[in-house]
Design an enzyme around this catalytic site. Structure first.
Site, PDB file in Angstrom:
ATOM      1  N   ALA A 166       0.785  -1.119  -0.076  1.00 57.14           N
ATOM      2  CA  ALA A 166       0.069  -0.028  -0.133  1.00 57.14           C
ATOM      3  C   ALA A 166       0.745   1.228  -0.204  1.00 57.14           C
ATOM      4  O   ALA A 166       1.927   1.220   0.586  1.00 57.14           O
ATOM      5  CB  ALA A 166      -0.931  -0.030   1.392  1.00 57.14           C
ATOM      6  N   CYS A 167       0.394   2.269  -0.565  1.00 59.02           N
ATOM      7  CA  CYS A 167       1.040   3.539  -0.760  1.00 59.02           C
ATOM      8  C   CYS A 167      -0.200   4.642  -0.684  1.00 59.02           C
ATOM      9  O   CYS A 167      -1.368   4.177  -0.890  1.00 59.02           O
ATOM     10  CB  CYS A 167       1.975   3.759  -1.890  1.00 59.02           C
ATOM     11  SG  CYS A 167       1.310   4.186  -3.365  1.00 59.02           S
ATOM     12  N   GLY A 168       0.116   5.945  -0.602  1.00 62.44           N
ATOM     13  CA  GLY A 168      -0.896   6.816  -0.309  1.00 62.44           C
ATOM     14  C   GLY A 168      -1.919   7.008  -1.553  1.00 62.44           C
ATOM     15  O   GLY A 168      -3.179   6.896  -1.280  1.00 62.44           O
TER      16      GLY A 168
END
Length: 92
Positions: free
Chosen positions: A8-10
């Site tokens: 996951a990332c922003g």
């Protein structure tokens, strides 16, 4: 049994793509049967039920029911082997 890793990332685009490839190669090289799923940090809580591990490129906004690792070292290039080992330890 196949494991699931959420990366996951922003925004679910740039940094997680780099981390996703790194994790996929790590698991393949170590013969870990796992699926790597790229997503936005906002999607993690709804997807954690089906996953075994979260690898995030950003600070996690909450705590989850499954282990979560911050993948900053894959972005900076510092201590990458230590993170590799942590990921493998969680999935073996």
């Amino acid at each position: 049994m196949k494991k699931r890793v959420l990366v996951a990332c922003g925004a679910g685009i740039a940094t997680s793509t780099v981390v996703c490839e790194r994790v996929e190669n790590l698991l393949k090289d170590n013969a870990v049967n796992a699926e790597v799923i790229q997503c936005k940090i906002a999607e993690v809580s709804s997807r954690q039920e089906d996953a075994d591990l979260i690898v995030s490129t950003t600070i996690l906004p909450t705590t989850y029911k499954i282990p979560a690792l911050i993948a900053t070292s894959y972005i900076t290039g510092i201590n990458m082997e230590a993170l590799d080992q942590k990921i493998l330890d969680h999935l073996k």
